[in-house]
Enzyme design. Structure first.
Site, mmCIF file in Angstrom:
data_model
loop_
_atom_site.group_PDB
_atom_site.id
_atom_site.type_symbol
_atom_site.label_atom_id
_atom_site.label_comp_id
_atom_site.label_asym_id
_atom_site.label_seq_id
_atom_site.Cartn_x
_atom_site.Cartn_y
_atom_site.Cartn_z
ATOM 1 N N GLU A 126 0.810 -1.224 0.000
ATOM 2 C CA GLU A 126 0.000 0.000 0.000
ATOM 3 C C GLU A 126 0.842 1.272 0.000
ATOM 4 O O GLU A 126 0.399 2.318 -0.486
ATOM 5 C CB GLU A 126 -0.959 0.013 1.195
ATOM 6 C CG GLU A 126 -2.085 -1.017 1.102
ATOM 7 C CD GLU A 126 -1.713 -2.379 1.670
ATOM 8 O OE1 GLU A 126 -0.508 -2.612 1.950
ATOM 9 O OE2 GLU A 126 -2.611 -3.219 1.832
ATOM 10 N N PHE A 158 -11.077 -7.937 13.813
ATOM 11 C CA PHE A 158 -9.988 -8.303 12.919
ATOM 12 C C PHE A 158 -9.700 -7.166 11.936
ATOM 13 O O PHE A 158 -10.613 -6.642 11.307
ATOM 14 C CB PHE A 158 -10.349 -9.580 12.146
ATOM 15 C CG PHE A 158 -9.294 -9.987 11.151
ATOM 16 C CD1 PHE A 158 -8.023 -10.360 11.574
ATOM 17 C CD2 PHE A 158 -9.560 -9.967 9.787
ATOM 18 C CE1 PHE A 158 -7.044 -10.716 10.662
ATOM 19 C CE2 PHE A 158 -8.581 -10.327 8.861
ATOM 20 C CZ PHE A 158 -7.319 -10.706 9.307
ATOM 21 N N GLN A 159 -8.463 -6.782 11.835
ATOM 22 C CA GLN A 159 -8.004 -5.689 10.971
ATOM 23 C C GLN A 159 -8.707 -4.381 11.261
ATOM 24 O O GLN A 159 -8.939 -3.565 10.373
ATOM 25 C CB GLN A 159 -8.123 -6.073 9.487
ATOM 26 C CG GLN A 159 -7.127 -7.172 9.097
ATOM 27 C CD GLN A 159 -7.029 -7.438 7.615
ATOM 28 O OE1 GLN A 159 -7.991 -7.232 6.875
ATOM 29 N NE2 GLN A 159 -5.880 -7.902 7.162
ATOM 30 N N LYS A 173 -17.463 -1.470 6.181
ATOM 31 C CA LYS A 173 -17.939 -2.458 5.218
ATOM 32 C C LYS A 173 -19.470 -2.469 5.103
ATOM 33 O O LYS A 173 -20.018 -2.611 4.009
ATOM 34 C CB LYS A 173 -17.432 -3.847 5.632
ATOM 35 C CG LYS A 173 -17.562 -4.899 4.549
ATOM 36 C CD LYS A 173 -16.878 -6.197 4.976
ATOM 37 C CE LYS A 173 -16.893 -7.206 3.832
ATOM 38 N NZ LYS A 173 -16.208 -8.463 4.227
ATOM 39 N N MET A 203 24.040 9.390 2.483
ATOM 40 C CA MET A 203 23.961 10.675 3.178
ATOM 41 C C MET A 203 24.304 10.498 4.661
ATOM 42 O O MET A 203 24.977 11.344 5.253
ATOM 43 C CB MET A 203 22.567 11.292 3.007
ATOM 44 C CG MET A 203 22.476 12.723 3.508
ATOM 45 S SD MET A 203 23.625 13.854 2.676
ATOM 46 C CE MET A 203 22.594 14.483 1.345
#
Lengths: 198, 588
Positions: free
Chosen positions: B49, B111-112, B161, B492
């Site tokens: 993502e 969940f999630q 959802k 760097m």
């Protein structure tokens, strides 16, 4: 803290009152308070309640302008999408009130003292027990400070203050413009000579 | 028309003119993925993502249109937190839609489940948790309005959802009056009195500099800026976020200021008597020690975000407004004061006629340019210098090539040595400094501008963070080209350890051969090339330029000891700029 206060209206120079009109939606208070924490601005007190228009709430915040310049605090607050307008209520143009509830240790011997103090300050006795009394006072923050100070030697069992709420004085209402979210007339331009009516 | 929330969401994106979504499905966002099959919108399936977020940023930076990403709840949403923060810092319009557990499960550690609106509160311009399917079209319209107007920025819409599955009656807001944003009124016009005051200051200055920032590009103000510079003869520095906003080939262009800016740009700001800051925000990487920054300069500051004015540096004239509109207003005000179009003399008695000549100032600037140019030396048979790679690449690609970069030494060399003559050709992570930005951002840029050649200039450390998106690019036939300046170090950090930590190198070595970049590129469906010697650079680039059906990765083995100069050490005054390596310490 006590010693740093001046007598003007219970607010010392580092504390400014912002009256912030916000949308009455869930999570808005969290957005405002998390802005203060993530940018390192200090809040001295904060009070929130719906206004007469239930689409909006008003948050009265006393901010510490030593932690950041007031214009920066206002500028960042105004970027929150849910903030509708912001007014700075300078002590000279505002009516401020705060409410305190104190449960003070007071048996039969001290009860008279407490009743006298409540009478002098025009407070109220809310409850009386064998060894305690609960009293309240609504007044200017200064007066509330003094009331608390006078009761403290008796022994404070529990104490709660609401934080300040404020509205512009009637004499200034018409001329007080929002500092952000509306026109940007500087509140410093307002006439500060009118004595407080209330 | 009855639609599910999911159908209404996708239809709303279509109504907003969305052409492409970068995303990755999962449980809570499943209902939204179904109508994508029937939609005109192209969906690009990323491999992580974070890649979706940076690709959407790259797309937004080159097109000026908002980038859109679609992710699921919980880890899907937290994986896009970095791109949101990146877009917030660089004011990039981004609309992220995340799935959420059903409203009935919110608060139960389902969940999630993750309260992503809380997580992203400080790194989005605004975010919404949708709790009624009927709100969806309005919220989408609000999200695009907020993301693209005022100071642009990222927004997030969290869609549970059950809201995606619920039925609603379709509608579409007809105007912004149908939106519920009572507290959102970005101002664009400059205050006329302030604009006039700015014009007067401009005509009084003997050593003025235009300090152009990313706001010029956001406001599509490159042409207006050019008109202002041409008309007034005032030199322009372009910050890291503004590279391309003013052509490097223009005689008044001084290039990039700041920590790794060139000597002339840094010193011109320091010695100016007037800074005209346009869409720039006095970032610490530009100012160095703020109390020592441009001590003799008055400041005109134009920014669409009023909170930027006086935030870091007090301005004599502060103007809240859109850079394009305000610069055009300034040009008009200058006209009124006798400073007309190029080549027209100032009428007697006007402010412009009294104006001090800029020639002594421009002569000083030219002397600095001659004395302190950017410099490196490439030996014919020596180790490959990264700057030589950037310069060769620049010379062998079309003028309007889009360059994306990661963050670190390679980013600074790309910004220093590329010649940016067109706006929207430079895609990088400025404020956030997000390593791993290059590959996905280059992909998003190529999706947004398929007609342009897109090169990524990346570091080996950065490349390892997000290289998996080249699988996306191969699968979707997005022919980006990535030049890895592989010095086998987190370069760097290594540079700072060399200069400020007595060469005590702590956890910066990466190895040039592990991974094998050529094999890795080939495994991801790309053409993989390796270059070790200066004479191989040109032929490899030529070969890469000829590939248009898949991505190309070139592993350039560059000198690990090369450092980025000039340099202003962190916290130091810009007056203490270090122009190059000390005598005898050069090409170690």
């Amino acid at each position: 803290m006590e010693s740093s206060r001046n007598s003007l209206a219970g607010v010392d120079a580092r504390h400014h009152i912002l009256s912030v009109l916000v949308e009455n939606k869930s999570g808005v208070l969290a957005r405002v308070s998390s802005l203060f924490s993530r940018r390192g601005y200090n809040i001295f007190s904060l009070a929130v309640a719906p206004t007469d228009d239930d689409r909006f709430s008003r948050i009265t915040i006393v901010v510490d302008v030593e932690s950041a310049p007031l214009e920066q605090i206002i500028g960042q607050l105004d970027k929150l999408i849910n903030v509708v307008s912001i007014s700075e209520l300078a002590p000279e143009v505002a009516i401020e009130r705060e409410l305190i509830l104190i449960t003070v240790a007071a048996g039969a011997e001290e009860r008279g003292q407490v009743i006298a103090l409540v009478g002098i300050f025009e407070g109220k006795i809310v409850a009386v027990g064998h060894d305690c009394m609960t009293v309240m006072l609504a007044g200017t923050p200064d007066k509330v400070d003094d009331f608390e100070k006078m009761l403290r030697p008796l022994g404070i069992v529990e104490l709660q203050r609401t934080g300040r709420v404020a509205l512009p004085k009637l004499s200034h209402r018409a001329r007080l413009h929002a500092v952000a979210g509306g026109t940007d007339q500087n509140p410093a331009d307002l006439d500060r000579t009118t004595p407080e009516a209330g | 028309m009855r639609l599910t929330g999911a159908q209404a969401l996708i239809k709303s994106l279509e109504m907003e003119g969305v052409e492409v979504i970068f995303g990755l499905p999962g449980g809570a966002i499943l209902p939204v993925y179904d109508p994508i099959l029937d939609s005109s919108i192209r969906h690009i399936l990323v491999r992580h993502e974070q890649g979706a977020g940076h690709a959407a940023e790259g797309y937004a930076q080159v097109t000026g249109r908002p980038g859109v990403a679609l992710v699921t709840s919980g880890p899907g949403a937290t994986n896009i937190v970095t791109p949101l923060m990146d877009a917030m810092m660089d004011s990039i319009p981004l609309v992220v839609v995340s799935g959420q557990v059903p409203t009935t499960s919110i608060g139960t550690d389902a969940f999630q489940e993750c309260a992503i609106t809380s997580v992203t509160q400080g790194i989005t311009k605004h975010n919404w948790l949708v709790t009624d399917a009927r709100d969806l079209p309005r919220v989408v319209a609000e999200a695009f309005h907020v993301a693209t107007t005022g100071r642009p920025g990222p927004v997030l819409i969290d869609v549970p959802k059950d809201i995606s599955n619920a039925q609603m009656d379709w509608y579409w807001p007809q105007s912004i009056d149908d939106l519920d944003l009572p507290g959102y009124r970005p101002s664009t016009q400059g205050d006329p009195a302030s604009v006039r005051a700015a014009a007067e200051l401009i005509l009084q200055a003997a050593r003025p500099v235009i300090y152009a920032g990313g706001g010029i590009l956001k406001a599509r103000a490159a042409e207006a800026l050019r008109e202002l510079a041409d008309r007034t003869g005032i030199p322009v520095v372009t910050t890291l976020m503004a590279r391309g906003a003013f052509p490097d080939s223009h005689p008044l262009c001084l290039g990039m200021p700041g920590m790794h800016g060139n000597y002339t740009a840094v010193t011109a700001l320091q010695q100016a008597d007037l800074l005209i800051a346009l869409g720039s925000r006095f970032d610490d990487r530009v100012t160095g020690k703020i109390s020592a920054f441009a001590p003799g300069a008055k400041v005109i500051h134009v920014d669409i975000d009023p909170a930027e004015l006086h935030k870091v540096r007090r301005a004599e004239v502060a103007i809240a407004g859109d850079c394009r509109i305000v610069v055009e207003e300034m040009i008009e005000a200058l006209d009124g004061l006798g400073c007309g179009a190029v080549g027209t003399g100032a009428p007697a008695g006007t402010a412009a006629a009294e104006r001090p000549g800029l020639e002594p100032w421009l002569a000083r600037i030219r002397a600095w340019q001659e004395e302190f140019p950017l410099a490196y030396s490439q030996e014919d048979d020596g180790t490959l210098k990264p700057q030589f790679v950037v310069e060769t690449l620049r010379d062998m690609t079309p003028d309007d090539t889009i360059v994306a970069s990661g963050v670190g030494q390679h980013q600074m060399w790309a910004s220093q040595y590329w010649k940016f003559d067109h706006p929207y050709t430079w895609v990088n992570s400025g404020g956030a400094g997000t390593m791993g930005f290059c590959v996905p951002a280059a992909i998003g840029a190529k999706v947004g501008r398929p007609d342009r050649m897109v090169w990524g200039i990346d570091g080996d450390g950065c490349f390892q963070m997000t290289a998996q998106e080249l699988v996306t690019a191969s699968a979707e036939r997005i022919p980006v080209k990535i030049a890895i300046l592989n010095n086998a170090y987190l370069g760097m950090v290594r540079q700072w350890q060399e200069l400020f930590y007595e060469e005590r190198y702590s956890e910066v070595y990466l190895s040039p051969d592990l991974p094998d970049y050529v094999k890795w590129a080939e495994a991801m469906g790309c053409v993989g090339l390796k270059v070790e010697h200066p004479e191989e650079v040109g032929p490899a680039i030529e070969k890469a330029n000829g590939v248009d059906d898949r991505p190309v990765v070139i592993d350039f083995r560059t000198d690990a000891f090369e450092k980025v100069y000039p340099m202003v050490p962190a916290g130091a005054s810009n007056d203490d700029i270090i122009v190059g390596p000390a005598e005898g310490d050069g090409g170690r």
